[in-house]
Design a protein around this motif. Structure first.
Motif, mmCIF file in Angstrom:
data_model
loop_
_atom_site.group_PDB
_atom_site.id
_atom_site.type_symbol
_atom_site.label_atom_id
_atom_site.label_comp_id
_atom_site.label_asym_id
_atom_site.label_seq_id
_atom_site.Cartn_x
_atom_site.Cartn_y
_atom_site.Cartn_z
ATOM 1 N N PRO A 23 0.840 -1.200 0.000
ATOM 2 C CA PRO A 23 0.000 0.000 0.000
ATOM 3 C C PRO A 23 0.874 1.249 0.000
ATOM 4 N N MET A 24 0.436 2.293 -0.738
ATOM 5 C CA MET A 24 1.222 3.522 -0.739
ATOM 6 C C MET A 24 0.340 4.749 -0.904
ATOM 7 N N THR A 25 0.957 5.922 -0.741
ATOM 8 C CA THR A 25 0.198 7.174 -0.846
ATOM 9 C C THR A 25 -0.116 7.458 -2.315
ATOM 10 N N CYS A 26 -1.080 8.333 -2.532
ATOM 11 C CA CYS A 26 -1.431 8.748 -3.892
ATOM 12 C C CYS A 26 -0.220 9.362 -4.580
ATOM 13 N N MET A 182 -13.402 9.824 -0.982
ATOM 14 C CA MET A 182 -12.469 9.290 0.016
ATOM 15 C C MET A 182 -11.067 9.816 -0.280
ATOM 16 N N SER A 183 -10.304 10.097 0.809
ATOM 17 C CA SER A 183 -8.888 10.430 0.631
ATOM 18 C C SER A 183 -8.111 9.119 0.539
ATOM 19 N N GLY A 184 -7.366 8.946 -0.540
ATOM 20 C CA GLY A 184 -6.585 7.725 -0.710
ATOM 21 C C GLY A 184 -5.473 7.606 0.324
ATOM 22 N N ASP A 185 -5.085 8.765 0.922
ATOM 23 C CA ASP A 185 -3.959 8.758 1.871
ATOM 24 C C ASP A 185 -4.389 8.504 3.307
ATOM 25 N N THR A 186 -5.590 9.009 3.675
ATOM 26 C CA THR A 186 -6.010 8.873 5.080
ATOM 27 C C THR A 186 -7.203 7.933 5.243
ATOM 28 N N GLY A 187 -7.912 7.685 4.134
ATOM 29 C CA GLY A 187 -9.126 6.873 4.250
ATOM 30 C C GLY A 187 -10.310 7.688 4.752
ATOM 31 N N GLU A 188 -10.040 8.979 5.047
ATOM 32 C CA GLU A 188 -11.150 9.851 5.503
ATOM 33 C C GLU A 188 -12.199 9.946 4.388
ATOM 34 N N THR A 189 -13.463 9.905 4.810
ATOM 35 C CA THR A 189 -14.528 10.002 3.793
ATOM 36 C C THR A 189 -15.398 11.207 4.077
ATOM 37 N N GLY A 190 -15.709 11.932 2.995
ATOM 38 C CA GLY A 190 -16.584 13.093 3.120
ATOM 39 C C GLY A 190 -18.031 12.653 2.934
ATOM 40 N N ALA A 203 -2.165 0.005 -9.971
ATOM 41 C CA ALA A 203 -0.755 -0.161 -9.628
ATOM 42 C C ALA A 203 -0.521 -0.662 -8.200
ATOM 43 N N ALA A 204 -1.145 -0.014 -7.212
ATOM 44 C CA ALA A 204 -0.912 -0.420 -5.806
ATOM 45 C C ALA A 204 -2.113 -0.033 -4.955
ATOM 46 N N PRO A 205 -2.369 -0.783 -3.847
ATOM 47 C CA PRO A 205 -3.429 -0.355 -2.921
ATOM 48 C C PRO A 205 -3.050 1.010 -2.348
ATOM 49 N N LYS A 206 -4.029 1.804 -1.949
ATOM 50 C CA LYS A 206 -3.738 3.139 -1.352
ATOM 51 C C LYS A 206 -3.754 2.953 0.170
ATOM 52 N N ILE A 207 -2.847 3.629 0.869
ATOM 53 C CA ILE A 207 -2.728 3.374 2.320
ATOM 54 C C ILE A 207 -4.029 3.682 3.060
ATOM 55 N N GLY A 208 -4.814 4.601 2.528
ATOM 56 C CA GLY A 208 -6.070 4.954 3.205
ATOM 57 C C GLY A 208 -7.051 3.803 3.293
ATOM 58 N N PHE A 209 -6.881 2.800 2.427
ATOM 59 C CA PHE A 209 -7.843 1.668 2.431
ATOM 60 C C PHE A 209 -7.727 0.833 3.710
#
Ligand SMILES: NC(=O)C1=CN([C@@H]2O[C@H](COP(=O)(O)OP(=O)(O)OC[C@H]3O[C@@H](n4cnc5c(N)ncnc54)[C@H](OP(=O)(O)O)[C@@H]3O)[C@@H](O)[C@H]2O)[C@@H](O)CC1
Ligand SMILES: [K+]
Length: 238
Positions: A23-26, A182-190, A203-209
């Protein structure tokens, strides 16, 4: 006149890279795109075509039946949606696109894919004045190609009512790269955030998941290769 084949495409397994990235950041995923283009001479459109075809092949496994509505944003997440539409049509699926902006407002790889999709005769509706819940085309599956790694929360303008309308319809929902909202970096959802049954992430899972209850919005996550060379994946797997 070429006879239309009447066999179902065989369900062979989708080719998976031997190296699955962590998993990585956007930002870091966008570096993969950038390095694939700069260091490995891969044009962005090739990456997008790989993303679109890989996502369509994954859809052929996870949601093989039913008509599909693809929501396309103004950026390259929308570009993926235009590419997927063509591959789904090739597989015999009924596909409609609802675009957030007219093609002449698109640029770069997204514009190229939109023009190909238009030339392919696939229906592209552009969101009008009417509220989305009144004009959302009917389909069995809704695909979120609205916002990906270029999203800057909170959702602005008509993205809000389009996501609300998608969430209100009782159909299968599939997100491309990151559920919009959703923020791919924090997983925060609006409020709202696209509520997906599956997320096809590139390419890769996002850390926010990994955030607790992010799966309420991602659903099952599938990593789709964009065809970046193994030598590049190795640089990002450490
Ligand atoms: N070759 C490649 O690079 C590959 C890229 N790939 C794909 O590209 C995606 C990244 O594409 P991207 O960088 O174009 O950003 P994207 O997520 O489409 O959004 C940008 C647009 O959204 C808008 N916008 C932003 N925030 C907003 C908000 N809160 N509310 C409303 N609007 C908002 C923003 O408008 P602006 O802020 O500029 O006014 C701009 O128009 C990535 O997720 C993957 O799917 C794959 O195909 C692999 C190869
Ligand atoms: K998305």
């Amino acid at each position: 006149m070429v006879e239309e084949a009447n066999f179902c495409p065989s369900k062979e397994a989708i080719m998976k890279p031997i190296l699955q990235l962590p998993p990585m950041t956007c930002q870091r995923v966008r570096e993969i795109d950038r390095m694939a283009m700069d260091q490995f001479q891969m044009p962005g459109i090739v990456l997008m075509e790989n993303a679109g075809r890989g996502a369509a092949e994954c859809m052929d496994q996870i949601a093989p039946e039913g008509s599909v509505l693809i929501l396309c944003g103004k950026g390259n997440n929308g570009g993926d949606g235009f590419a997927i539409a063509r591959h789904l049509q090739l597989a015999g699926r009924e596909v409609t696109i609802l675009a957030m902006a007219p093609t002449d407002e698109l640029q770069g790889d997204a514009l190229i894919q939109a023009n190909i999709t238009k030339a392919a005769g696939i229906e592209i509706q552009v969101l009008g004045e009417a509220p989305a819940k009144e004009c959302l085309p009917i389909a069995d599956i809704i695909v979120d190609g609205l916002l990906g790694t270029g999203a800057k929360p909170p959702l602005r303008g008509r993205y809000v009512d389009v996501v609300e309308a998608a969430n209100a319809s009782s159909v299968r929902r599939i997100a491309l790269d990151i559920p919009t909202g959703m923020s791919g970096d924090t997983g925060e959802t609006g409020e709202p955030t696209f509520q997906a049954d599956h997320t096809l992430t590139f390419a890769a899972p996002k850390i926010g998941f990994a955030k607790r209850d992010a799966d309420r919005f991602t659903g099952e996550v599938h990593v789709i290769s964009i065809g970046a060379p193994l030598a590049l994946l190795r640089q990002f797997s450490v």
